[in-house]
Each structure stands twice: as structure tokens, then as C-alpha cells.
Design a protein around this motif. Structure first.
Motif, PDB file in Angstrom:
ATOM      1  N   LYS A   1      -7.294   2.191  -7.693  1.00 54.17           N
ATOM      2  CA  LYS A   1      -7.800   2.240  -6.313  1.00 54.17           C
ATOM      3  C   LYS A   1      -9.290   2.555  -6.207  1.00 54.17           C
ATOM      4  O   LYS A   1      -9.822   2.652  -5.114  1.00 54.17           O
ATOM      5  CB  LYS A   1      -7.004   3.246  -5.445  1.00 54.17           C
ATOM      6  CG  LYS A   1      -5.499   3.084  -5.510  1.00 54.17           C
ATOM      7  CD  LYS A   1      -5.042   1.726  -5.054  1.00 54.17           C
ATOM      8  CE  LYS A   1      -3.520   1.605  -5.075  1.00 54.17           C
ATOM      9  NZ  LYS A   1      -3.048   0.248  -4.798  1.00 54.17           N
ATOM     10  N   GLN A   2      -9.952   2.754  -7.331  1.00 58.38           N
ATOM     11  CA  GLN A   2     -11.401   2.917  -7.286  1.00 58.38           C
ATOM     12  C   GLN A   2     -12.015   2.612  -8.644  1.00 58.38           C
ATOM     13  O   GLN A   2     -11.415   2.852  -9.690  1.00 58.38           O
ATOM     14  CB  GLN A   2     -11.803   4.335  -6.849  1.00 58.38           C
ATOM     15  CG  GLN A   2     -11.462   5.461  -7.814  1.00 58.38           C
ATOM     16  CD  GLN A   2     -11.834   6.821  -7.269  1.00 58.38           C
ATOM     17  OE1 GLN A   2     -10.992   7.527  -6.751  1.00 58.38           O
ATOM     18  NE2 GLN A   2     -13.097   7.185  -7.387  1.00 58.38           N
TER      19      GLN A   2
ATOM     20  N   LYS B   1     -14.681   1.399  -3.929  1.00 55.97           N
ATOM     21  CA  LYS B   1     -13.601   2.284  -3.503  1.00 55.97           C
ATOM     22  C   LYS B   1     -13.217   1.915  -2.072  1.00 55.97           C
ATOM     23  O   LYS B   1     -14.072   1.876  -1.183  1.00 55.97           O
ATOM     24  CB  LYS B   1     -14.042   3.753  -3.569  1.00 55.97           C
ATOM     25  CG  LYS B   1     -12.964   4.753  -3.172  1.00 55.97           C
ATOM     26  CD  LYS B   1     -13.521   6.176  -3.270  1.00 55.97           C
ATOM     27  CE  LYS B   1     -12.481   7.206  -2.870  1.00 55.97           C
ATOM     28  NZ  LYS B   1     -13.030   8.586  -2.942  1.00 55.97           N
TER      29      LYS B   1
ATOM     30  N   SER C   1     -10.863   2.681   1.280  1.00 57.40           N
ATOM     31  CA  SER C   1     -10.108   3.731   1.970  1.00 57.40           C
ATOM     32  C   SER C   1      -9.957   3.350   3.434  1.00 57.40           C
ATOM     33  O   SER C   1     -10.565   2.381   3.902  1.00 57.40           O
ATOM     34  CB  SER C   1     -10.817   5.084   1.842  1.00 57.40           C
ATOM     35  OG  SER C   1     -12.130   5.011   2.390  1.00 57.40           O
ATOM     36  N   LYS C   2      -9.157   4.109   4.143  1.00 57.25           N
ATOM     37  CA  LYS C   2      -8.944   3.861   5.568  1.00 57.25           C
ATOM     38  C   LYS C   2      -9.695   4.904   6.381  1.00 57.25           C
ATOM     39  O   LYS C   2      -9.558   6.090   6.158  1.00 57.25           O
ATOM     40  CB  LYS C   2      -7.452   3.885   5.906  1.00 57.25           C
ATOM     41  CG  LYS C   2      -6.687   2.669   5.405  1.00 57.25           C
ATOM     42  CD  LYS C   2      -5.241   2.677   5.876  1.00 57.25           C
ATOM     43  CE  LYS C   2      -4.497   1.442   5.394  1.00 57.25           C
ATOM     44  NZ  LYS C   2      -3.081   1.446   5.833  1.00 57.25           N
TER      45      LYS C   2
ATOM     46  N   LYS D   1     -10.501  -0.321   7.581  1.00 53.51           N
ATOM     47  CA  LYS D   1     -10.794  -0.282   6.151  1.00 53.51           C
ATOM     48  C   LYS D   1     -12.263   0.037   5.888  1.00 53.51           C
ATOM     49  O   LYS D   1     -13.155  -0.525   6.517  1.00 53.51           O
ATOM     50  CB  LYS D   1     -10.432  -1.616   5.502  1.00 53.51           C
ATOM     51  CG  LYS D   1     -10.570  -1.632   3.983  1.00 53.51           C
ATOM     52  CD  LYS D   1      -9.935  -2.861   3.368  1.00 53.51           C
ATOM     53  CE  LYS D   1     -10.686  -4.116   3.700  1.00 53.51           C
ATOM     54  NZ  LYS D   1     -10.160  -5.296   2.974  1.00 53.51           N
TER      55      LYS D   1
END
Length: 795
Positions: free
Chosen positions: A298-299, A303, A305-306, A311
Motif C-alpha cells: 500500500k505504499q 502512497k 489514502s482516503k 482518494k
């Protein structure tokens, strides 16, 4: 020699996805891995022991299960997972005698591979092909000491990940490999597995990874030297440089930082003289320690993220090892390059600018071109193989030697020398010829490549056809702005679309009619295919919208009638018509296929009747044809409700379902049982031609027949399902309205169940529903939104 069954040793991501791709090609496999040394907590709770077969196969079983959750999907359809049988290396090595090909995909350690191949040699039948998927360990070292009867069938097969989607297969002959085995496996890889096969020499990282990873290492070093950011580098090294959208660091995130570092280290260790070229910056070791491996953790360099607004994408700052907001990238040289026409002109504009972006771009492109020319003779048999490897393995638009030619060999050479650089001997040899090119092309289109002071003709692929070359050779029978009728030879013609996006307009409708007349007089049959980005994205929506806004209903009605008439002309043609779809095959493109006598598709087929997404129903015979196919499921003399068969076909249209493979298109009802697909997209046209010739041997045109309608009961069932979806907020009120219109047309309107009607009656129902919808404001809003955004509007 034939391959009916394969053993894949090593069930990790690469081994599992290779087995999945074999399954896609119709080849069952035995997937083997080690026996676990201890029980999992779940196994202990279930009272299992290390002697239970389920436990002993657990590593392979777990990894096989993971294949079904992968995105993108490694299987054409999930059901193909049944073609993989799981075993283990302790109990099932003797079963290697059942297979024709063994593929080793275990950890990259020479001692483990050597030990494994000794065991494999003791169990395979004589003449079994054995290959390693190593990315860089010496093949000679792996089988040292094994008998020639084994090593003559041993070689490297380096698949690129993910195997279903990546075209490149590097085949690396071992020191004793029988030339016939190399030839057989090369053709098998191309024809059966759909690969672009390149022969590589037994050197670290072979071809594509050797050059590609070198380019990424140079990019990293230059980024730190220049002070550019990660997102600036990706903007400069993406499509504007002929590279994929993932550019440099998105590519590393996709591949995995750990994999990238391992691949770079392979050359650093295997070729000590190049260690400096492949030594990576210290911050990457920190990333590895932190577990910032890219998409799988996920990174990585990016990276996701929400945030409150949706997003959020952040970018790694390698100097502070923190993530910062992604920013808009602005370089004057980049803007000018994007506006330039053609890739060569884009790159030329980019590297000749005067700003930091231009300086960086030249500083990463120049070393790659020089490096490829320096090591070419060490890693491949010829420069053509190197260019193909980079196009197929790294998705470059042009390989390094194609780039040398496109930018001008002398132009690049003069700049390198002016900057104090030294030219590789291969470049000096090319300049000495006077032509100053790595490739030459004759008037007939024959390509030759430079090799040892001369130009050798590039072998013509007997399985592939080029429309571009066919046009140059005068193979066009006739044509207009939207399509051409081409002569494929052997009495077969091909209707080639070349309108913008291959969308269907008046030009193509006219060409269908004219081509059928010509083919019925002078040819065995016709293929409908092309080599554009996609087969056909459907009707010209802009034209339909403009006519609707002007309330030219008669014009739209004439357009739909003409389209329906041409579809029926295809279905009832006196000579066989074979559609050769690939990629996006939507709306009218799918309708063409539905009315053809047979389909020879590419395995990567994204087919669907998607008209409901723009507020319409299929109007070119697609609604009618899906109704016909629904009733075909009801066997004569069998008393069974047609609701189930209608529901499946109705759902495919009402939900605008698009297949993610040719096999899935079959499940949705777009392909019939006798329709076929080619694993290699380059072979689709000639495979379709062969299908035409086969059908023409004993062809009988379709005869008009009556069709049973589903009736009001079927319609009520479909409408009830739509009502339930609306109540559950799965669809909008307008979606329900569209679905009801579709249900009425598909089920035969007000005609009673089982009544026989002709196809024209169903076509009229379809056209009437289409015409009633095209005038509705919400439909026109959907069309506008699709044209503006490229996405459906759910209003």
C-alpha cells in the motif's frame, strides 16, 4: 512433439500465475511445492497432523486459492482453476513422469535449484522438456554434472509478470540444448501461449530486465543529482518518452521494490564490471527495511489514502523519507513535447529543450541508448530481439535501436561526442555503412537489421498479418474513410475498420453492404477485423446526440434501420463471414460479432452490449439476437420455463456487462460453443482467415426461421427482478425504466409465450424501444456525460 500436461514446481506468485496461464491455454498442470514444517493454528484446531495429505499440500493449495483473488485476474474465467492439480515435492516427484514439460519457479538460489534438478532428472521421462524461470542465475551452473540426455532438453523460459497480460517470453538456450527443442518451444510459446518470444543469451537478467533495470537505476541516480521529485521524473519518463503511463517509479511500485532490488543485485553480482551501474541509492534500502514495497504493501514511491475529499495520492521525498502531496508538473520542454506530433518528434523536442526537465530527460535517455548498443552482442542474437524484448517486456513504444533510428543515429552520436562521450563500437560500425541506420526497409516493406557489417532480413512471421504493410503492397480492393476491403490472399477478403475509434457510422454501414456484394461474387468468404487500439467501440454517439438535439427522428430511424439491415445481411450472407474481435468490442461492435457466422476472437476480449449505460437499448439487432439465443437454450420438445435462459441473457444486456476475456464472453452468451479464440492477438486475423476457408468448404447460408418469443410471463419475471433491484437501491428509477423497455422488446412484446415470429418483428420492437428512448432528456444527458467524461451517468 506435443505438450499435453505440465508440472510447475514452486507455487508462489510467479509459479501460480504461470500455471494459471497454462490453464488459459487449455493445458492442465501439476503445481508442486514443499511440505510445511509445522501445522498452522487452524490445522491444529482441526486435529490435523503433518501426515495428512491436505496439510502436506497446504502451501500449494493456499497459493492456488490466492490466484482466484488476484487483480488483475490471472485466469480467463475462475473455472479454469480446476485445470490445476496441487501436490507436493515429497510425495509427488514420481508424477513428473506424467508430464511433457517441467517448469522450475523456486527461490533464486543456485544450491536449491541444483539439488532440485538432480531430483527432477531422476523422475522425468526421457525427452521431457525441463526449463527454469530464473531471472538471472546461470543455466549452465544449474545442471552441472547432469547427463547430456537431460541437459539437451533443458533451457530457460523467463515469463514476465503477470504472465496472462505480459507478452514477453525470453527463451534462453542452455549450453547443450537441442536446437529442435528451442524451435519447438519458441513456436509453442507463440502459438499456444500467445507470447512474443525472444531468444536471449545466458547472461544475468537476460535482455529486458538487463536494459530496463539499468534505465531505472540511471533514473534514480539522476533524480538525486538533479534534485527533481518522484512525480516530476514520472511525468518526464512516461508516454512522452514512449514508455507506459506507469513511467519509472509507478512501475517499481507495481513490480515490487524487493523484486526490483533483487533484479538489480543480480547484475551487480553477476557482472562485477557493471556493479557501479546497478548500485542503488541508500534510501531504497531504508524503504525495503520499512516494508515500503509498493502496491502490495500500500505504499512505496507513492502512497494512497482516503481523505475527506476522497482518494489522496502522496509522493515519497527521498531526502526526508516522508510523503508529500502530489503536485502538478510544469516544464516548458514537457509541454512542447506533449504538443508535438509522433513519438520521435516528442522525444526530440523533450531532450532538446533548455530547462531542467529537458536536461534530465537527455541525461537518462542517453545512457540507456549507449548501454544497449554496448552490450547488444553479449545478451542477444540480434538487435531486433532486443527491441522486441523492450516493447513486449517493459511496454516501451520503441526499443533502443528503433529509438536510435527515429532520433537519428548521427544526430545522437554527434551530441554524445560533443559532450565528451565515447561511442560504442556497434554505433561506429553503423555510421561506417553510410546509411547511418540500424534498420532498413525496402519498398515492399521488408525490414532488415544491422548485424556484423551487413543488413540481414528480419524473418517474416507466418502467423501474423499486417494491415499497414498490406496497404503499402496494394492489397486494398476498395474503401472509404471508415473502412477498407482488403485481400488476405487464398480467396479471403477482410473488411478493415479504420474510422475514429473504429466507431460505426454511415461509411462503415456502406462498406458492409458493398463488401458483401463483392465477396459473394469473387471470394470464398470474409473476415471482419482490424488492428486498431480496439475492435469497435460501437455506434457514433455524437452523431446520434446531434440528430436527437435537432429532433431529426426520421434520420435516426433511418440510421437504425440501415444498421439492422446490414447486420441481417451479415447473418444471411451467401459466403461465410467470420468476426475477429479483440480489446473493446462494445455496442455495435458486439452486434457485428453476434450476426457473423463464426467468431475468431482474441483471448483478451472486452465485449458487451453497453447501450443501457447511455440510456438506450441495443438497436443494431443486439436485443433481438440475445432474445434468439435465450430461446435456443430451451431444447425442442422439453417442457421448461424459459425464464432462466432469458434472465441470463437479459442480465448481460440490462447490467451492461462486459466480458474480461473471450471465455467470459462465451459465458455471457456473446460467443457460442463453436466460436474460438486465439491466445496470441497478432494471430487473430490469419486464424480468422483459416476459419473462413474451413467454413467455405461445405458452407450453407443461414435460412430465415421463426423464433419463439418468451411472452408476458417472462417479461413479468424480468420486471419483478428490476422492481426488487430498485427497492434495494441497486438501480435508479430511470435504470428500471430502461430495463422494462428492454424486457418488453426481448420477450416479444405482447405476443403470447411460445408464439413463432420472424426476426423482423423482434427488430421492429427493438427499434421502437430505441426510438422512444433517444428522445428522452435523461437519455440525452447520459449520452452527453459519456462523450464528455468517458463514464456512464446514473441519473
Amino acid at each position: 512433439m506435443q505438450i499435453h500436461k505440465v508440472a510447475v514446481i514452486g507455487s508462489g506468485v510467479m509459479g501460480g500465475t504461470i500455471a494459471a496461464h497454462l490453464a488459459n491455454a487449455g493445458i492442465p498442470s501439476l503445481l508442486l511445492d514443499i511440505v510445511p514444517s509445522k501445522l498452522s493454528a487452524k490445522e491444529e484446531a482441526a486435529g490435523l497432523t503433518l501426515e495428512d495429505r491436505k496439510v502436506r499440500n497446504s502451501i500449494g493449495l493456499t497459493n492456488k486459492a490466492k490466484l482466484l483473488k488476484m487483480n488483475p485476474a490471472p485466469f480467463l474465467v475462475p473455472e479454469f482453476a480446476d485445470r490445476i492439480e496441487v501436490g507436493n515435492l515429497s510425495d509427488d516427484l514420481s508424477r513428473l513422469s506424467e508430464v511433457d514439460w517441467v517448469i522450475e519457479v523456486v527461490v533464486e538460489r543456485l544450491d536449491i535449484k541444483q539439488d532440485l534438478f538432480k531430483k527432477v532428472a531422476a523422475h522425468v521421462r526421457p525427452g521431457t522438456i525441463v526449463t527454469s524461470n530464473t531471472s538471472g542465475i546461470s543455466l549452465k551452473s544449474m545442471v552441472e554434472g547432469l547427463p547430456e540426455s537431460f541437459t539437451q532438453y533443458f533451457l530457460g523460459t523467463h515469463f514476465f509478470n503477470p504472465p496472462r497480460y505480459m507478452k514477453l517470453l525470453e527463451i534462453i538456450p542452455g549450453p547443450n540444448t537441442d536446437p529442435e527443442i528451442i524451435k519447438f518451444l519458441s513456436e509453442f510459446g507463440e502459438r499456444v501461449l500467445g507470447k512474443g518470444v525472444v531468444l536471449a543469451k545466458d547472461t544475468p537478467n537476460f535482455i529486458a530486465n538487463r536494459i530496463g533495470v539499468f534505465g531505472l537505476a540511471v533514473t534514480l541516480q539522476e533524480m538525486l543529482r538533479s534534485g527533481l521529485t518522484v512525480d516530476e521524473v514520472d511525468a518526464l519518463t512516461g508516454p512522452v518518452m514512449g514508455r507506459p503511463k506507469s513511467a519509472s517509479f509507478r512501475t517499481v511500485d507495481l513490480v515490487g521494490l524487493d523484486t526490483f532490488i533483487h533484479t538489480a543485485n543480480t547484475v551487480a553480482v553477476g557482472v562485477p564490471s557493471e556493479k557501479e551501474n546497478f548500485t542503488l541509492p541508500e534510501f531504497m534500502q531504508t524503504m525495503l527495511t520499512n516494508g515500503w514495497l509498493g502496491d502490495k504493501t500500500k505504499q512505496g514511491f507513492y502512497k494512497k489514502s482516503k481523505g475527506p475529499q476522497g482518494k489522496v495520492i502522496e509522493v515519497l521525498d527521498p531526502h526526508t523519507m516522508t510523503y508529500v502531496p502530489k503536485k502538478a508538473v510544469k516544464f516548458a520542454s514537457l509541454d512542447k513535447a506533449k504538443a508535438a506530433g509522433g513519438l520521435a518528434e516528442k522525444i526530440r523536442t523533450l531532450v532538446s529543450g533548455k530547462d531542467a526537465g529537458a536536461e534530465f530527460s537527455w541525461s537518462v535517455l542517453k545512457p540507456v541508448l549507449l548501454y544497449a548498443a554496448t552490450i547488444a552482442k553479449d545478451i542477444a542474437d540480434n538487435i531486433s530481439g532486443i527491441d522486441e524484448a523492450m516493447r513486449w517486456g517493459f511496454n516501451w513504444e520503441m526499443g533502443p535501436f528503433e529509438l536510435w533510428d527515429a532520433l537519428g543515429v548521427k544526430v545522437i552520436a554527434d551530441r554524445v561526442v560533443a559532450e565528451g562521450g565515447k561511442l560504442p563500437p556497434l554505433v561506429e560500425e553503423v555510421l561506417a555503412t553510410g546509411s547511418g541506420r540500424f534498420y532498413q526497409k525496402s519498398e515492399s516493406g521488408q525490414v532488415s537489421y544491422f548485424e556484423a557489417g551487413q543488413y540481414l532480413p528480419k524473418a517474416v512471421n507466418p502467423f501474423a498479418f499486417s494491415f499497414k504493410q498490406a496497404h503499402k503492397q496494394g492489397k486494398e480492393i476498395f474503401g472509404n474513410a471508415g473502412a477498407s476491403l482488403m485481400d488476405l490472399g487464398d480467396g479471403v477478403a477482410c473488411l478493415e475498420f479504420h474510422s475514429p475509434n473504429n466507431s460505426i457510422g454511415a461509411d462503415i454501414v456502406t462498406m458492409v453492404q458493398k463488401s458483401l456484394v463483392e465477396v459473394e461474387k469473387n471470394y470464398l468468404g470474409m473476415v471482419i477485423g482490424n488492428q486498431g487500439k480496439n475492435f469497435c467501440v460501437g455506434a457514433n454517439l455524437m452523431l446520434i446526440l446531434l440528430e436527437a438535439e435537432e429532433e431529426n427522428w426520421d434520420e435516426i430511424d433511418l440510421m437504425i434501420r440501415a444498421l439492422q439491415n446490414e447486420m441481417m445481411a451479415i447473418k444471411y450472407a451467401k459466403k461465410p463471414v467470420v468476426a475477429a474481435p479483440f480489446g473493446m468490442t462494445l455496442g455495435g461492435g458486439a452486434e457485428i460479432c453476434l450476426h457473423s457466422h463464426a467468431i475468431q476472437a482474441s483471448s483478451e476480449l472486452y465485449m458487451g452490449l453497453v447501450e443501457l449505460g447511455v440510456g438506450l437499448i441495443p438497436g443494431g439487432g443486439g436485443t433481438k439476437e440475445m432474445a434468439v439465443r435465450a430461446m435456443e437454450g430451451v431444447l425442442p420438445g422439453i417442457q421448461v420455463s424459459p425464464d432462466y435462459f432469458f434472465a441470463k441473457r437479459f442480465e448481460a444486456v440490462a447490467m451492461a456487462q462486459v466480458s474480461n476475456s473471450a471465455e467470459r464472453a462465451r459465458q455471457l452468451g456473446f460467443l457460442r460453443n463453436y466460436d474460438r479464440y486465439s491466445m496470441n492477438p497478432d494471430h487473430v486475423i490469419l486464424d480468422a482467415k483459416a476459419r473462413v476457408i474451413d467454413l467455405a468448404r461445405n458452407f450453407r447460408p443461414n435460412l430465415p426461421t421463426k423464433v419463439k418469443v418468451g411472452g408476458p410471463g417472462v417479461r413479468a419475471t424480468l420486471e419483478l427482478a428490476l422492481h426488487g433491484m430498485r427497492e434495494g437501491n441497486y438501480i435508479s428509477e430511470y435504470d428500471q425504466h430502461l430495463g422494462n423497455k428492454l424486457a418488453f422488446a426481448m420477450s416479444g412484446g405482447d405476443r403470447p409465450a411460445g408464439m413463432l415470429v420472424d426476426e423482423q418483428y423482434l427488430l421492429d420492437l427493438e427499434r421502437e424501444a430505441f426510438m422512444s428512448l433517444v428522445g428522452e432528456p435523461k437519455t440525452q444527458d447520459r449520452i452527453r456525460h459519456m462523450l464528455a467524461k468517458g463514464k456512464p451517468l446514473r441519473n
